[in-house]
Design a protein around this motif. Structure first.
Motif, PDB file in Angstrom:
ATOM      1  N   GLU A 101      78.297 -28.207 -40.070  1.00  0.00           N
ATOM      2  CA  GLU A 101      79.160 -27.940 -41.224  1.00  0.00           C
ATOM      3  C   GLU A 101      80.636 -28.222 -40.918  1.00  0.00           C
ATOM      4  N   SER A 102      80.891 -29.463 -40.566  1.00  0.00           N
ATOM      5  CA  SER A 102      82.238 -29.923 -40.223  1.00  0.00           C
ATOM      6  C   SER A 102      83.232 -29.745 -41.357  1.00  0.00           C
ATOM      7  N   ALA A 103      82.768 -29.743 -42.595  1.00  0.00           N
ATOM      8  CA  ALA A 103      83.671 -29.785 -43.755  1.00  0.00           C
ATOM      9  C   ALA A 103      83.581 -28.546 -44.638  1.00  0.00           C
ATOM     10  N   TRP A 104      83.050 -27.438 -44.131  1.00  0.00           N
ATOM     11  CA  TRP A 104      82.858 -26.252 -44.969  1.00  0.00           C
ATOM     12  C   TRP A 104      84.160 -25.456 -45.074  1.00  0.00           C
ATOM     13  N   ILE A 105      85.124 -26.047 -45.749  1.00  0.00           N
ATOM     14  CA  ILE A 105      86.414 -25.394 -45.964  1.00  0.00           C
ATOM     15  C   ILE A 105      86.267 -24.331 -47.051  1.00  0.00           C
ATOM     16  N   PRO A 106      87.239 -23.415 -47.196  1.00  0.00           N
ATOM     17  CA  PRO A 106      87.112 -22.374 -48.219  1.00  0.00           C
ATOM     18  C   PRO A 106      86.952 -22.962 -49.620  1.00  0.00           C
TER      19      PRO A 106
END
Length: 373
Positions: free
Chosen positions: A336-341
């Motif tokens: 999940e490299s891109a699981w930003i808020p």
């Protein structure tokens, strides 16, 4: 169970399920067939983030996240698939769309079947609601038919995955209770293997070019890894790649990971992938959901929770994998490299992973995006 005994004893199942489930047949390996190195990112939450207006950028240029990671050396994207999830994501329609994007970015595709409606891991392997109540033989047929159907849909649009996980972190089995290994002090390996073989047979019958991974969570546990793979091989399970999760706060020091990988490769003669790993770039929280990794989490000495420490960690794991004997270390996947808020791990919840990404809270690539260069 009489049904389980019959399956373990090698009887052919009814209903069209291949006899291969009872008589394992190692897939013939094509000599000289390239085995792409796995330098991967799990981007399973990406479409959900995009739908709430999040975007990603690299040095000021806004691009789809899969294109950014491809530019920085990635070779694979991993996507999880749920059967009938409580949120309209990580289902087959979204997988079909994402598969097109992965191939368009010039990347390979790793499909992670959870065989559940929601999260599957060593503590949760819940049979999909619509499959519950089936006996073992019927459930095996359902797994086979479902797997063939998913892969058939991907084949029709020309986006077959190069690698498939037949289950996610199946350390204690899958599709509980039928495929649960540890029950009331007993171990039920034949029942679990029946379901695992059904999934694998569906992959083999779709395309012999797809590599099959069996994935557990024992990255730093050599005894536990041996115990699992010794048992499924004794049941005649035919697969290509060993997948391991490794998070140091749960699975031990880097030395334990290295010792485990270096033992497993020659013991089984199979390629290995650290198919889940991650490390924090900060200990601050990006939303109201408490983070899984925080100031109380024991981190590795010499790897601070900074973008530079995160980058050093990933490169160290990569070096350990690439040092595996016999060239059997195929690579790693950052989870999940891109699981930003912006979206949570379940409906109504927040993001407990926002300090583990390779992008900051505004979706800007961190220095650790260079981990595969």
């Amino acid at each position: 169970m009489a049904t389980a005994t019959a399956l373990a004893g090698g009887l052919t199942l009814g209903g069209g399920l291949p006899a291969a489930l009872a008589a394992p047949h190692p897939a013939p390996r094509q000599s000289g067939r390239p085995r792409p190195r796995v330098l991967g990112h799990d981007l399973s939450t990406l479409q959900q983030l995009e739908d709430v207006g999040k975007h990603f950028s690299d040095h000021g240029r806004v691009l789809p996240a899969e294109q950014i990671v491809a530019h920085h050396g990635a070779t694979f994207i991993r996507e999880r698939l749920w059967v009938q999830p409580p949120i309209p994501y990580n289902d087959l329609p979204h997988i079909l769309t994402m598969a097109h994007r992965i191939k368009a970015a010039g990347l390979h595709f790793l499909l992670d079947f959870h065989y559940s409606d929601f999260w599957a891991d060593p503590s949760h392997q819940t049979t999909p609601q619509s499959w519950q109540g089936q006996d073992l033989a019927t459930l095996a047929q359902t797994v086979y038919d479902y797997t063939r159907s998913v892969l058939g849909a991907l084949a029709r649009q020309g986006t077959l995955p190069e690698m498939v996980q037949t289950g996610n972190e199946v350390t204690a089995g899958m599709l509980w209770p039928q495929g649960q290994i540890y029950v009331n002090g007993t171990e039920r390996w034949p029942q679990f293997a029946t379901l695992l073989k059904a999934a694998i047979a569906a992959v083999r019958d779709t395309s012999r070019s797809i590599e099959v991974m069996v994935h557990i969570d024992r990255g730093g546990d050599n005894a536990g890894s041996r115990y699992f793979f010794d048992h499924i091989l004794a049941q005649g399970v035919d697969f290509d790649v060993i997948g391991l999760s490794y998070y140091p706060w749960w699975h031990g020091p880097l030395s334990a990971l290295q010792a485990n990988l270096n033992d497993l490769a020659p013991r089984y003669g199979k390629d290995l992938v650290v198919v889940e790993t991650a490390y924090p770039w900060t200990l601050t929280d990006g939303d109201s959901e408490p983070n899984i990794v925080n100031a109380q989490t024991p981190l590795l000495p010499g790897y601070p929770p900074t973008p530079e420490g995160q980058l050093a960690y990933i490169r160290t794991v990569r070096a350990i994998v690439e040092g595996v004997p016999q060239g059997r270390g195929r690579g790693l996947v950052y989870w999940e490299s891109a699981w930003i808020p912006g979206v949570g791990w379940e409906p109504g919840a927040g993001d407990a992973w926002d300090n583990m990404t390779l992008f900051d809270r505004q979706g800007r690539a961190l220095p650790s995006i260079r981990c595969y260069q």
